[in-house]
Motif scaffolding. Sequence first.
Motif, short mmCIF file in Angstrom:
data_model
loop_
_atom_site.label_atom_id
_atom_site.label_comp_id
_atom_site.label_asym_id
_atom_site.label_seq_id
_atom_site.Cartn_x
_atom_site.Cartn_y
_atom_site.Cartn_z
N TRP A 51 -82.88 1.35 -10.13
CA TRP A 51 -81.63 1.12 -10.25
C TRP A 51 -80.83 1.64 -9.25
N GLN A 52 -81.03 2.96 -8.88
CA GLN A 52 -80.29 3.82 -7.78
C GLN A 52 -80.29 3.33 -6.43
N PHE A 53 -81.17 2.26 -6.23
CA PHE A 53 -81.19 1.68 -4.87
C PHE A 53 -80.65 0.37 -4.86
N ARG A 54 -80.10 -0.08 -5.84
CA ARG A 54 -79.58 -1.58 -5.78
C ARG A 54 -78.32 -1.63 -4.93
N TRP A 55 -77.84 -2.66 -4.73
CA TRP A 55 -76.54 -2.97 -3.71
C TRP A 55 -75.35 -2.42 -4.37
N SER A 56 -74.48 -1.95 -3.62
CA SER A 56 -73.12 -1.37 -4.37
C SER A 56 -72.54 -2.52 -4.98
N GLU A 84 -66.78 -3.66 -16.44
CA GLU A 84 -67.64 -4.18 -15.09
C GLU A 84 -67.84 -2.57 -14.64
N VAL A 85 -69.03 -2.17 -14.32
CA VAL A 85 -69.24 -1.03 -13.39
C VAL A 85 -70.36 -1.33 -12.44
N GLN A 86 -70.44 -0.50 -11.52
CA GLN A 86 -71.38 -0.52 -10.51
C GLN A 86 -72.62 -0.02 -10.93
N ALA A 87 -73.83 -1.08 -10.73
CA ALA A 87 -75.09 -0.80 -11.32
C ALA A 87 -75.75 0.37 -10.98
N HIS A 93 -76.72 7.15 -14.20
CA HIS A 93 -76.01 8.09 -14.89
C HIS A 93 -76.46 7.78 -16.51
N TYR A 94 -76.56 6.77 -16.82
CA TYR A 94 -77.28 6.62 -18.21
C TYR A 94 -78.65 7.03 -18.54
N PHE A 95 -79.53 6.96 -17.47
CA PHE A 95 -80.93 7.42 -17.72
C PHE A 95 -80.77 8.73 -17.62
N ASP A 96 -79.96 9.49 -16.71
CA ASP A 96 -79.75 11.15 -16.69
C ASP A 96 -79.38 11.56 -18.09
N LEU A 97 -78.32 10.91 -18.65
CA LEU A 97 -77.67 11.38 -19.82
C LEU A 97 -78.78 11.16 -20.95
N TYR A 98 -79.60 9.89 -21.08
CA TYR A 98 -80.61 9.74 -22.05
C TYR A 98 -81.50 10.78 -21.93
#
Length: 112
Positions: A51-56, A84-87, A93-98
Amino acid sequence: MINNIRYKTKIAVIGAGQAGLSSAYHLKKLGLEINRDFIILDEAPAPGGAWQFRWSSLTLSTVNKIHDLPGMSFEETLTNNETEVQANVAVPHYFDLYEKKVWITGLSSTQS
């Protein structure tokens, strides 16, 4: 790159994306301990998998979103009831908090 690593463990989870994090969660629920009974190997430079490498321009909305990881919903990590959030920002961010919430630490990287 690190060469010739030896690590004695019972289980190796390959990848710290959604499937890997979910697997680690359930292994912990079974009473297994990370770094003793299992390890998670991931080459990504930070939490978030691909996900961190997806298009903005790729965004997630409440209708079209990722599936929640066990023990923590994606919506818990959003601020101000965002619809609506930038993927490539929100999912890492979700994975980090998880990882922090469910005490999944010691992720190994093959990068130096």
